[in-house]
Scaffold this active site. Structure first.
Site, PDB file in Angstrom:
ATOM      1  N   SER A 188       0.822  -1.224   0.000  1.00 32.10           N
ATOM      2  CA  SER A 188       0.000   0.000   0.000  1.00 32.10           C
ATOM      3  C   SER A 188       0.853   1.269   0.000  1.00 32.10           C
ATOM      4  CB  SER A 188      -0.945  -0.052   1.199  1.00 32.10           C
ATOM      5  OG  SER A 188      -1.827   1.031   1.185  1.00 32.10           O
ATOM      6  N   ASP A 193      -2.344   6.209  -3.450  1.00 30.44           N
ATOM      7  CA  ASP A 193      -1.306   5.519  -2.683  1.00 30.44           C
ATOM      8  C   ASP A 193      -0.820   4.325  -3.521  1.00 30.44           C
ATOM      9  OD1 ASP A 193      -3.600   3.923  -2.356  1.00 30.44           O
ATOM     10  OD2 ASP A 193      -2.825   3.108  -0.482  1.00 30.44           O
ATOM     11  N   ASP A 235      -6.097   2.038  -3.475  1.00 34.18           N
ATOM     12  CA  ASP A 235      -7.409   1.950  -2.823  1.00 34.18           C
ATOM     13  C   ASP A 235      -7.776   3.315  -2.226  1.00 34.18           C
ATOM     14  OD1 ASP A 235      -5.506   1.769  -0.810  1.00 34.18           O
ATOM     15  OD2 ASP A 235      -6.539   0.185   0.304  1.00 34.18           O
TER      16      ASP A 235
END
Ligand code: MG
Length: 463
Positions: free
Chosen positions: A105, A247, A251
C-alpha cells in the site's frame, strides 16, 4: 441504535494487522512466509484463487512464492498481474473463490505485504484470519497435494480492463466533457486504470509519475502533500479542474484543487458525502477517528452517520450489516482518502473515488476550491505519547472521565459539545495516539493540553 449492536471488537492477531501482513522485504517479509500463507489459504479455501500485485521490485518474488503455495494446496490460480487492490477485489467478487494481493500500500519501497480477499471482494475479517494464522503456525495441518491433484495456473493480465469498464458504466456518457484532470498514480498500478477510467468518462487527462516503477522515482507511495508538488504545478500550469494522486495500491485517492492546494482527507470525505447524500439519502458509515465535519455535512444533507472502529474492514462490514438489516447505506469512508461506494463494491476504491469527483464537479457550477471553502471549519490536533502501558492508561482514563459518558468503540472518545478527543493505543508501537477535533483553534488546544496533563499524571503514578 446500531452503534450499540455493532460494537465489533478488534481482535489482536499474531501475524496479520488491520491491513494484512506487512513488513520490510528480507526481514519480516520473506518468500518462506508467503509460501506458507499460500499453502494455508489454499488449505482453507479450495477453488479458483485470483492473485495480483502492485509495482514493487519484490512483487515478482513474492507472487511466485504465493502461487507455489496455493498450487501445492490444490487451488487453481488466476494471475491478474499488476493491478490496484480494488481492481482485484472487484474481479474476485465477480468471478473467483478468493484472492490474494501482494502489496504494501502506502509503505516505503523496501516494504511488501499480503492482503487476503474473500469471495465477496471484502478483506478477510478477524475470525477467518485467526483460522488462517492457526494453519500458518501449525504446518502439519497443511495438506500438500499429490502430483495429480496440484492446481493449475492461468495468466489473465487483461482482466483489469473489466474493472475500468465497470466503473465507467456507473456514470452517464460524456460526464467529463470539458473537464481537465491531472493524475499522479505514483508509479503504481493505477497507471493502468485511473487515466483509462477518466478518459472513458470524457475527461481530458494529463499524467505525472505514470510509468510503473517499483523504485518510485517520482515520489513515495504515500500521497502526502509534500510529495505532490509536481502534481500541483501541473494542475495550475494546465488549468486543470483538479489533480488526483493515489497511494501505492490505489485503494485511496487524494486531491488538489484547481489552485494546486491539497485537500485534507476529512474535507475530501465531507465533499463527497455531501454530493452523494444530495443525490440519494442513506446512512454514512465512518470510523470514530473521522472529523465531526463529515457528520455535520451529512446531517445537513439529511443523512445519518454510524461510527465503527478504525480500519476500512470495519467500515465495509458495518455497511453490509446495515444493508442486511434493511437500511439504505449511501457511503462509507475514512478520513484518509479511502472511500467505499456501495453501488460499486464494499471496499475502498481510489479509481471509483476519482470518477465520483468528476461527477461532483460536472454537477456543480463552482470550482473545487470554493466548494472546499464552504465546508464547516474544524481544527485537528494529532499527538503521540510514548508508553508501553497504553491499555492500563485507557482503563484509568475511562474511570476518570466516567461522568462524561466516554465512548469505547475503539480507544476512548470523550465529547465536549461538538468537539471531541480520541485516545487510542497503537497496535504496532509502544505509544498512544491523541486526536482532537474541535470547532475553534483555542478549544482544540485546550482539550489537547488537558488530556496530555491527565495522561502524564496517570503515567507518573504508574512508574
Ligand atoms: Mg492502500
Amino acid at each position: 441504535m446500531y452503534q450499540k449492536r455493532m460494537q465489533t471488537k478488534k481482535i489482536q492477531k499474531r501475524l496479520f494487522g488491520t491491513n494484512g501482513v506487512r513488513g520490510v522485504v528480507g526481514k519480516d517479509m520473506t518468500p518462506d512466509l508467503v509460501l506458507r500463507i499460500g499453502e494455508a489459504l489454499g488449505t482453507l479455501r479450495q477453488g479458483q484463487i485470483a492473485v495480483g500485485r502492485d509495482t514493487r521490485t519484490s512483487g515478482e518474488m513474492f507472487i511466485g512464492a504465493l502461487k507455489a503455495g496455493l498450487l501445492a494446496a490444490g487451488c487453481d490460480v488466476v494471475d491478474c498481474g499488476i493491478l490496484p487492490t480494488p481492481a482485484l477485489q472487484y474481479l474476485v467478487k465477480e468471478h473467483y473463490d478468493g484472492g490474494v494481493i501482494i502489496t504494501a500500500s502506502h509503505n516505503p519501497p523496501d516494504y511488501n505485504g499480503v492482503k487476503i480477499i474473500e469471495p465477496d471482494g471484502t478483506e478477510m475479517g478477524d475470525e477467518e484470519t485467526l483460522q488462517l494464522e492457526d494453519l500458518i503456525f501449525a504446518p502439519l495441518s497443511i495438506s500438500v497435494k499429490h502430483w495429480d491433484m496440484v492446481g493449475k495456473e492461468v495468466a489473465a493480465p487483461q482482466m483489469v480492463d473489466e474493472y475500468v469498464k465497470a466503473i465507467a458504466r456507473q456514470f452517464r456518457r460524456r460526464l467529463g466533457d470539458g473537464i481537465t484532470v491531472v493524475i499522479d498514480p505514483g508509479s503504481g498500478p493505477a497507471c493502468l486504470t485511473t487515466p483509462a477510467i477518466l478518459r472513458a468518462l470524457g475527461c481530458r487527462v494529463l499524467t505525472i509519475n505514470a510509468i510503473m516503477d517499483g523504485t518510485f522515482p517520482g515520489r513515495l507511495p504515500e500521497p502526502s502533500p509534500e510529495g505532490l508538488s509536481g502534481l500541483a504545478a501541473l494542475v495550475t500550469a494546465s488549468n486543470a479542474s483538479f489533480g488526483i494522486a493515489h497511494d501505492g495500491d490505489a485503494d485511496r485517492a487524494v486531491f488538489v484543487d484547481e489552485n494546486g492546494r491539497f485537500i485534507e482527507e476529512n474535507q475530501e470525505l465531507a465533499l463527497i458525502a455531501r454530493h452523494i447524500c444530495n443525490e440519494s439519502k442513506g446512512i454514512l458509515v465512518t470510523p470514530v477517528s473521522t472529523s465531526q465535519m463529515v457528520e455535520m455535512v451529512a446531517g445537513m444533507a439529511g443523512c445519518e452517520t454510524v461510527y465503527t472502529p478504525v480500519g476500512s474492514i470495519y467500515v465495509a462490514r458495518t455497511m453490509r450489516e446495515l444493508i442486511d438489516a434493511g437500511k439504505r447505506v449511501a457511503l462509507g469512508g475514512e478520513g484518509n482518502g479511502g472511500l467505499i461506494f456501495p453501488s460499486h463494491q464494499f471496499c475502498r476504491d481510489g479509481g471509483m473515488t476519482a470518477a465520483v469527483m468528476v461527477a461532483l464537479l460536472a454537477n456543480s457550477q463552482q470550482d473545487l476550491s470554493s466548494l472546499v471553502d464552504q465546508l464547516p471549519e474544524r481544527y485537528l490536533i494529532k499527538e503521540k505519547i510514548m508508553t508501553s502501558r497504553g491499555n492500563e492508561l485507557l482503563k484509568d482514563l475511562g474511570k476518570l472521565y466516567e461522568d462524561q459518558a466516554p465512548e469505547h468503540m475503539d480507544g476512548l472518545k470523550i465529547r465536549r459539545g461538538d468537539s471531541w478527543v480520541l485516545i487510542r493505543v497503537s497496535g504496532t508501537e509502544p505509544l498512544v495516539r491523541i486526536m482532537v477535533d474541535a470547532d475553534r483553534q483555542q478549544a482544540a488546544y485546550e482539550i489537547a493540553q488537558e488530556i496530555k496533563e491527565v495522561i502524564n499524571r496517570i503515567l507518573n503514578r504508574m512508574t
